[in-house]
Design a protein around this motif. Structure first.
Motif, PDB file in Angstrom:
ATOM      1  N   TRP A  41       7.954   2.639   7.499  1.00 23.27           N
ATOM      2  CA  TRP A  41       7.655   1.738   8.612  1.00 23.27           C
ATOM      3  C   TRP A  41       6.248   1.150   8.520  1.00 23.27           C
ATOM      4  CZ3 TRP A  41      11.051  -0.645  11.211  1.00 23.27           C
ATOM      5  CH2 TRP A  41      12.282  -0.058  11.520  1.00 23.27           C
ATOM      6  N   VAL A  64       6.556  -2.389   6.464  1.00 24.87           N
ATOM      7  CA  VAL A  64       7.546  -3.419   6.797  1.00 24.87           C
ATOM      8  C   VAL A  64       7.109  -4.791   6.311  1.00 24.87           C
ATOM      9  CG1 VAL A  64       8.765  -4.579   8.673  1.00 24.87           C
ATOM     10  CG2 VAL A  64       8.417  -2.131   8.776  1.00 24.87           C
ATOM     11  N   THR A  93      14.278  -2.301   6.508  1.00 21.64           N
ATOM     12  CA  THR A  93      13.168  -1.436   6.116  1.00 21.64           C
ATOM     13  C   THR A  93      13.615  -0.270   5.245  1.00 21.64           C
ATOM     14  OG1 THR A  93      12.006  -1.989   8.161  1.00 21.64           O
ATOM     15  CG2 THR A  93      11.269  -0.004   6.997  1.00 21.64           C
TER      16      THR A  93
END
Length: 370
Positions: free
Chosen positions: A142, A145, A328
């Motif tokens: 994350w 991204v 992602t």
């Protein structure tokens, strides 16, 4: 000579709109608190403990602590209360005022929180899905991204951060792979109950049913339990996956590659399979499905389907945030699609008939008939 007066800002920071804008961005900036608070209460088994104790009696954090952390002198009821209060603003718990003479707020598990309570059959829930999403390797992705924008998109942010694609990474960890299986079951079981008892009749008349990407065979088992006319079920998945699948009466576990061929049957079922692939990969999967079906046979695919227009509803936000999760973790060009996109993909694979059935708010039943 004095300097010219400073040009005033064209933004009035005292206005209602600017106050609301600053408040909104502060909420968004701290939004990570929501999934992490959820992660904490699932790891602590708070919803299950509260529900098992008494689902209709509000409890204080001090009353919950002995249920989740018995004989732990270091457990902090005050910090638990802070988590519960935050999550009550999102409807996971309902908050109730203190009783006369007491100072602690009290909490109940809501309908939303109930999705995190382990069921009576196997103890799993949507909680496993939540925990699966917040493992260290996924959190690392994350932070990257932006790489899905910078490119090259041949690698997902997950692969950039962890050195290999997600499914390969999971396969090397028994713990991660096991959690993935429980997470999928935790989502699949309630969804399949909604499908089987919500009015969908697409399995009527089917004798041989193929479940592509069926994992342990949970969905196939439930479908065959409802439709006695299905005499044979084929649970089709990767060889290493079906090798660990349990024995199910009437079900044959078959290992293979859906990009090469798919076993033949009257109908083919798949749930959450198409989403992670590119359009060209989906066309190949659907073409293999078409070739495996007789005239009149059908492909029943259950996928998250995006609305045509964007709004601020829970449904739209859930679907769009899931789309970014796919981008992602699993495929930078995998995506949630709209109904018309799926219709066109099915048509390109040869399916002349298409219908969408809306029973669940997150998944749509997409039926392609040969």
């Amino acid at each position: 000579m004095s300097s010219p007066p400073e040009k005033p800002s064209d933004l009035d920071e005292t206005s209602e709109s600017r106050n609301k804008a600053r408040l909104a961005i502060m909420e968004l900036a701290n939004m990570i608190s929501i999934p992490m608070a959820l992660n904490a209460i699932v790891r602590l088994k708070v919803p299950t403990a509260m529900w098992s104790s008494n689902p209709k009696t509000p409890l204080t954090p001090s009353q919950i602590i002995p249920l989740i952390l018995p004989n732990n002198p270091h457990a902090d009821a005050d910090n638990l209360g802070r988590l519960l209060r935050l999550l009550s603003t999102y409807g996971v718990f309902s908050e109730h005022p203190p009783l006369p003479g007491e100072s602690s707020r009290r909490y109940l598990v809501t309908e939303i929180g109930r999705t995190l309570v382990g069921d009576d059959e196997n103890g799993i829930s949507h909680g496993e899905y939540l925990l699966q999403h917040h493992q260290e390797a996924l959190v690392k992705a994350w932070l990257l991204v932006d790489r899905a924008v910078i490119g090259p998109t041949s690698k997902t942010p997950f692969e950039v951060g962890n050195g290999e694609p997600a499914y390969e990474y999971y396969g090397k960890s028994e713990e991660m792979n096991g959690l993935m299986q429980r997470a999928m079951a935790g989502v699949s079981v309630p969804f399949m109950k909604a499908v089987l008892y919500g009015g969908y009749d697409g399995f009527d008349g089917v004798v041989r049913l193929i479940d592509v990407g069926g994992s342990a065979g949970d969905c196939l088992k439930m479908i065959m339990g409802k439709y006695g006319g299905i005499k044979e079920g084929i649970n089709f998945d990767l060889p290493e996956v079906v090798a660990q699948a349990p024995q199910i009466p009437g079900v044959i576990h078959v290992g293979g590659d859906m990009f090469k061929s798919i076993p033949s049957g009257d109908a083919i079922f798949m749930k959450w399979v198409l989403t992670t692939w590119t359009d060209d990969e989906i066309k190949l999967i659907m073409k293999n499905c078409y070739d495996a079906l007789p005239a009149g046979g059908k492909l029943v695919a259950c996928e998250p389907v995006l609305p045509d227009t964007t709004d601020e509803s829970h449904r739209t936000r859930a679907l769009l945030s899931g789309d970014i999760f796919v981008m992602t973790i699993y495929g930078a060009k995998g995506r949630h699609r709209m109904e018309e996109e799926y219709r066109q993909l099915g048509s390109s694979a040869g399916f002349p008939h298409f219908r969408a059935v809306h029973i669940d708010y997150f998944f749509t039943i997409l039926e392609f008939q040969k």
